[in-house]
Design an enzyme around this catalytic site. Structure first.
Site, short mmCIF file in Angstrom:
data_model
loop_
_atom_site.label_atom_id
_atom_site.label_comp_id
_atom_site.label_asym_id
_atom_site.label_seq_id
_atom_site.Cartn_x
_atom_site.Cartn_y
_atom_site.Cartn_z
N SER A 240 37.88 40.94 47.99
CA SER A 240 37.31 41.10 46.66
C SER A 240 37.51 42.56 46.23
O SER A 240 38.00 43.38 47.01
CB SER A 240 35.82 40.79 46.67
OG SER A 240 35.15 41.78 47.42
N LYS A 241 37.09 42.83 45.01
CA LYS A 241 37.26 44.19 44.46
C LYS A 241 36.67 45.26 45.37
O LYS A 241 37.14 46.39 45.39
CB LYS A 241 36.57 44.27 43.09
CG LYS A 241 37.35 43.57 42.01
CD LYS A 241 37.11 44.24 40.66
CE LYS A 241 37.95 43.60 39.58
NZ LYS A 241 37.26 42.51 38.92
N ARG A 242 35.63 44.87 46.10
CA ARG A 242 34.97 45.79 47.02
C ARG A 242 35.98 46.38 48.02
O ARG A 242 35.81 47.49 48.50
CB ARG A 242 33.93 44.95 47.78
CG ARG A 242 32.86 45.68 48.48
CD ARG A 242 31.74 44.68 48.76
NE ARG A 242 32.19 43.51 49.51
CZ ARG A 242 32.45 43.51 50.81
NH1 ARG A 242 32.36 44.61 51.50
NH2 ARG A 242 32.82 42.40 51.42
N HIS A 243 37.03 45.63 48.36
CA HIS A 243 38.02 46.11 49.33
C HIS A 243 39.06 47.02 48.71
O HIS A 243 39.92 47.55 49.41
CB HIS A 243 38.74 44.93 49.99
CG HIS A 243 37.84 44.07 50.82
ND1 HIS A 243 37.32 42.89 50.36
CD2 HIS A 243 37.36 44.24 52.06
CE1 HIS A 243 36.56 42.35 51.30
NE2 HIS A 243 36.57 43.14 52.33
N GLY A 244 39.05 47.16 47.41
CA GLY A 244 40.08 47.96 46.74
C GLY A 244 40.75 47.08 45.69
O GLY A 244 40.22 46.03 45.32
#
Ligand code: GLU
Length: 472
Positions: A240-244
């Site tokens: 997800s966006k959390r990973h980049g």
């Protein structure tokens, strides 16, 4: 029968890595079998579909070099066909009009929930005559799904997966405003296009039960299904966006090559022994569904960087330069002057060994793309104003006006200069590096000199001396 695959994105956001991998697998499977790869934009959700997203999908696929056969199909344009299939099923007694109001449906769900049952439609209108229909309630069309037995998927990746038919309710095919649901559209479109293999994310597995029931009711042969495992981040959680960055186009903007992204995506869930670097040609020759694993695949940024560095090194300098040009920003003027182009081409072989992305490469190339007098940072000025450094550059200058201008001759000349003075070579190289590039790190000093050429190198060193004296 010739293989037909399709990529069927919903244009409701950017093309993210997971979808790009789905596209890649479908493309490779089709190309491996010399079949057909279709693109269908599933734009039936009018509220969430956007032109910007459609553009991003096209751009992403083109950038990844995943070409599709035939014209793009926009699912919305086929709504009448979808509706006709639903009406046919009603005529055949395999589907029915349901007049349940929203309120009734909510009550039904609440009742089921209270009994600890899945929130399903209870089949109220399944066998009721439409003559009993309340006035003013536009009906939906629901499929009469089997109430006993099980539905079985023989998935090419997940194996046999079954669900008890008691779990599935009579799904809606056509909404009360006459628009088809995703389940109906996808089945009609895949059938009409003679799709033989549906390769898609594992999150669609539950939809497949419903789609198989619909194929059955319509009397059509279902394609084969391959549900590929989801992509996780390096921490094991769903990517997800959390990973980049998750959108493909942002990787392009971050300076990754499409070859590296494709190679990286290919290895997410599919493998060929221990091979890490797999070219497009090899991928086409080797790709199969048998070697798609069931476990979630992990996306590792370090691996992508490694692959990108590899593909940058293996591209010819001329091709790399073309890819680099869009990343060269102010103060460099594009199109490049002939001098800068020649200089950059000469310097690329050294620069590309030190960069992981085109963005990094562009930053490192900057010293080759400006002319004396070059701008010096405060840090550079602090080195250049030290009197020993200034004296050293002055002493090197006359040597550089006469030395033969080759990498080897420059190396001999400067190493001899350092050993004659009994100083470590680093003590010579570092002030020269600051003076010539304005930076702390660069390719070897011989390479920098060789690339800049005599006139530019001498001009920079002279200017560095003057600036240093002035600053000191
Ligand atoms: N439009 C669906 C999506 O973007 C895919 C449908 C399918 O592959 O069947 O998730």
């Amino acid at each position: 029968m010739s293989v037909v695959t399709r990529f069927a994105p919903s244009p409701t956001g950017s093309l993210h890595l997971g979808s790009a991998r789905t596209a890649l697998f479908n493309w490779l499977f089709a190309r491996h079998h010399k079949g057909t790869f279709l693109l269908r934009i599933e734009d039936t959700d009018r509220k969430r579909s956007t032109e910007a997203s459609i553009k991003a999908i096209f751009e992403g696929l083109q950038w990844l070099d995943l070409d599709w056969d035939q014209d793009v199909v926009f699912q919305c344009s086929r709504a009448a066909l979808h509706a006709a299939a639903a009406h046919r099923l009603v005529e055949e007694g395999k589907a029915y009009y349901c007049y349940a109001t929203l309120e009734e449906l909510e009550n039904m769900r609440a009742e089921a929930k209270a009994k600890g049952l899945p929130p399903k439609y209870n089949g109220f209108w399944r066998d009721r005559s439409p003559q009993l229909a309340p006035s003013g309630v536009p009906p939906v069309i629901r499929l009469k799904v089997p109430q006993q037995g099980e539905t079985l998927i023989n998935d090419l990746v997940q194996g046999s997966v079954t669900v008890s038919n008691t779990q599935l309710d009579d799904m809606v095919l056509l909404r009360s405003d006459g628009t088809p649901t995703y389940m109906l559209s996808v089945v009609v479109d895949d059938h009409e296009a003679d799709v033989t293999h549906v390769i898609r994310g594992g999150d669609h597995l539950t939809n497949t039960f419903r789609q198989l029931q619909l194929y059955e009711a319509l009397g059509w042969k279902a394609p084969q299904f391959a549900h590929i495992p989801l992509i996780h981040g390096s921490d094991g959680a769903k990517l997800s966006k959390r990973h980049g960055a998750v959108s493909v186009n942002s990787y392009r903007d971050l300076g990754y090559l499409q070859e590296a992204i494709c190679n990286c995506l290919l290895r997410l869930g599919w493998g060929h022994g221990d091979d890490e670097i797999i070219t497009r040609e090899q991928a086409i020759a080797w790709f199969d569904i048998d070697h798609v694993g069931q476990a979630p695949a992990r996306f590792e940024f370090a691996r992508l960087d490694h692959l990108n560095a590899h593909y940058m090194r293996t591209l010819s300098d001329a091709s790399l330069l073309e890819r680099l040009i869009p990343f060269l920003t102010k103060p460099i003027s594009v199109p490049l002057s002939d001098t800068h182009r020649t200089r950059l081409l000469k310097g690329l072989s050294g620069l590309k060994r030190r960069a992981k992305t085109l963005v990094e490469l562009a930053e490192n190339a900057l010293p080759y793309l400006i002319n004396a007098p070059i701008p010096y940072s405060l840090e550079a000025l602090n080195v250049l104003c030290v009197s020993e450094n200034n004296a050293l550059i002055k002493a090197v200058l006359p040597l550089l006006t006469t030395v033969e201008w080759t990498h080897a001759a420059l190396e001999t000349c400067l190493r001899t200069f350092a050993s004659d003075r009994s100083i470590g070579f680093g003590k010579v190289a570092q002030p020269l590096r600051w003076a010539l590039t304005g930076c702390r790190v660069s390719p070897s000093i011989f390479e920098v000199l060789d690339t800049l050429g005599r006139t530019e190198s001498v001009a920079r060193l002279k200017d560095a001396c003057q600036t240093g004296e002035h600053h000191g």
